[in-house]
Design an enzyme around this catalytic site. Structure first.
Site, mmCIF file in Angstrom:
data_model
loop_
_atom_site.group_PDB
_atom_site.id
_atom_site.type_symbol
_atom_site.label_atom_id
_atom_site.label_comp_id
_atom_site.label_asym_id
_atom_site.label_seq_id
_atom_site.Cartn_x
_atom_site.Cartn_y
_atom_site.Cartn_z
ATOM 1 N N GLU A 1 6.844 -6.445 10.653
ATOM 2 C CA GLU A 1 6.179 -6.895 9.418
ATOM 3 C C GLU A 1 6.542 -6.042 8.212
ATOM 4 O OE1 GLU A 1 2.065 -7.850 10.012
ATOM 5 O OE2 GLU A 1 2.330 -8.210 12.140
ATOM 6 N N GLU B 1 -4.137 -5.135 15.904
ATOM 7 C CA GLU B 1 -5.146 -4.548 15.004
ATOM 8 C C GLU B 1 -6.496 -4.257 15.657
ATOM 9 O OE1 GLU B 1 -5.182 -7.197 11.626
ATOM 10 O OE2 GLU B 1 -3.072 -6.850 11.198
HETATM 11 C C1 XIL Z 1 -0.304 -13.117 7.637
HETATM 12 C C2 XIL Z 1 0.617 -14.276 7.231
HETATM 13 O O1 XIL Z 1 1.778 -13.738 6.645
HETATM 14 C C3 XIL Z 1 -0.087 -15.194 6.277
HETATM 15 O O2 XIL Z 1 0.699 -16.346 6.028
HETATM 16 C C4 XIL Z 1 -1.448 -15.605 6.827
HETATM 17 O O3 XIL Z 1 -2.136 -16.349 5.865
HETATM 18 C C5 XIL Z 1 -2.267 -14.396 7.223
HETATM 19 O O4 XIL Z 1 -1.533 -13.589 8.120
HETATM 20 N N1 XIL Z 1 -0.883 -8.595 9.901
HETATM 21 C C6 XIL Z 1 -0.392 -9.474 10.831
HETATM 22 C C7 XIL Z 1 0.176 -10.765 10.399
HETATM 23 O O5 XIL Z 1 -0.346 -9.127 12.017
HETATM 24 O O6 XIL Z 1 -0.026 -11.773 11.350
HETATM 25 C C8 XIL Z 1 -0.380 -11.193 9.054
HETATM 26 O O7 XIL Z 1 0.316 -12.366 8.646
HETATM 27 C C9 XIL Z 1 -0.250 -10.075 8.047
HETATM 28 C C10 XIL Z 1 -0.982 -8.848 8.492
#
Ligand code: XIL
Length: 370
Positions: free
Chosen positions: A260, A155
């Site tokens: 994701e 990011e």
């Molecule tokens: C999220 C997790 O799913 C949560 O449990 C945590 O509280 C916050 O992070 N982008 C990413 C992930 O790269 O690491 C994030 O994961 C969601 C958004």
């Protein structure tokens, strides 16, 4: 006669095993792309037995949802905590899975000490680079040869395509990204190195990421892949825009990963928050419409959208290396707590009882046809 019976029995058995072979994600997509899931601590430590069963059956790749982020791996300077990450990697090894490391350099879920000195002032460029190097080297070396690929930087590009003004960017400058990749490569030259981000189907983000990766490539930095976080909502992004990014990223000569993946059915409190984990909104009843269950009509729309996305992924198996869900079953999904805490979402393809939703059969059928 007896021989004939045996023959048909054999045919029957073969047909059954064929069906079984293509009735899981990992087998149906075998030879196309890896199918992965994120694991939480209950799964990593085997407390969530149903989740673990499902993971072993369906997936051939895993990523840690949280325990490999810097605030957990190095909560205090020089004090590393590897218990959870070691267990995660062991689980992947024991089950022959492609293990993905997430994530080395991210402005979120980083420990506060990382950026400041003992007086609470921002550290210098040199100190931050040194801390980055130490963190990356320690973590990547520990799992050298065990991790298929690392989300090296997460990011770094903002919605407008410019560099996100994070502490890394403010203190080091935009070459922090180059250094992150170089440090990771040095620590494990064989591991694949990825850039990972959300809202990657947006035109400005797409162009910003392309420009950044081109610069890295021009500088001779090894970038093996781009991870497109698939945090989808019902209203966006469109399949067309998502496809444009798959194609454009692939044209850079790197692998594309859908990382994701989830698809929230809930209303969003504000447009364009992407998947910014710092965007948090107060709970309101009307923001949690399906607490008592998901109406069939909504489920069907969601399932169709999932199928449409998998049709797109199947069209581009030559470009896509892996598709990873952000969680095993609906109850595990971070979407239940983000961007509004305490909601009931249905973002994944296995429900709260770990049963496959109807889209799974459709997706498997589609995969088999290709
Ligand atoms: C999220 C997790 O799913 C949560 O449990 C945590 O509280 C916050 O992070 N982008 C990413 C992930 O790269 O690491 C994030 O994961 C969601 C958004």
């Amino acid at each position: 006669m007896k021989k004939l019976v045996y023959f048909f029995l054999l045919i029957g058995l073969l047909a059954c095993s064929q069906q079984n072979a293509s009735s899981t994600f990992k087998s149906a997509f075998n030879g196309k792309f890896l199918m992965g899931t994120a694991l939480n601590l209950d799964q990593i430590w085997g407390r969530d037995t149903l989740g673990i069963q499902l993971t072993k059956k369906q997936f051939n790749s895993i990523v840690a949802e949280n325990c490999m982020k810097s605030m957990y791996l190095q909560p205090e300077e020089g004090q590393f905590f590897f218990d959870d990450a070691d267990r995660f990697v062991k689980f992947g090894e024991e089950n022959g899975m492609a293990i993905i490391g997430h994530t080395l350099v991210w402005h979120n879920q980083a420990p506060a000490w990382f950026f400041i000195d003992e007086k609470g002032q921002d550290v210098s460029r040199e100190v931050l680079l040194e801390r980055m190097k130490n963190h990356i080297t320690t973590v990547v070396s520990r799992y050298k040869g065990k991790i298929k690929g690392w989300d090296v930087v997460n990011e770094a590009i903002d919605g407008d395509g410019n560099f996100r003004p994070t502490k890394f960017h403010q203190i080091i400058g935009e070459d922090y990204i180059k250094y992150a990749f170089l440090f990771a490569q040095e620590a494990d030259p064989e591991a694949e190195l990825y850039y990972n981000d959300f809202s990657m189907a947006d035109e400005d983000k797409r162009n910003g990421v392309i420009a950044m990766v081109k610069t890295l490539q021009w500088q001779g930095v090894k970038v093996d892949g781009i991870g497109m976080q698939g945090h989808l909502i019902m209203s966006g992004p469109s399949i067309d825009e998502f496809e444009k990014s798959i194609v454009a990223f692939s044209e850079l000569g790197v692998k594309v990963m859908i990382t994701e993946l989830d698809l929230s059915v809930l209303p969003i409190p504000k447009p364009n928050i992407g998947a910014d984990v710092t965007a948090n909104f107060e709970y309101m009843q009307e923001m949690n419409p399906y607490a008592e269950g998901l109406p069939d009509s909504v489920l069907q729309v969601q399932q169709q959208r999932y199928v449409d996305f998998f049709r797109l992924f199947l069209k581009h198996t030559d470009k896509i290396d892996r598709v990873t869900f952000w969680g095993v079953a609906d109850g595990d999904s971070w979407k239940n707590d983000w961007p509004v805490h305490g909601r009931t979402d249905y973002a994944l393809l296995f429900d709260r009882s770990h049963q496959a939703k109807s889209a799974v059969a459709d997706i498997l059928k589609m995969a088999k046809k290709r």
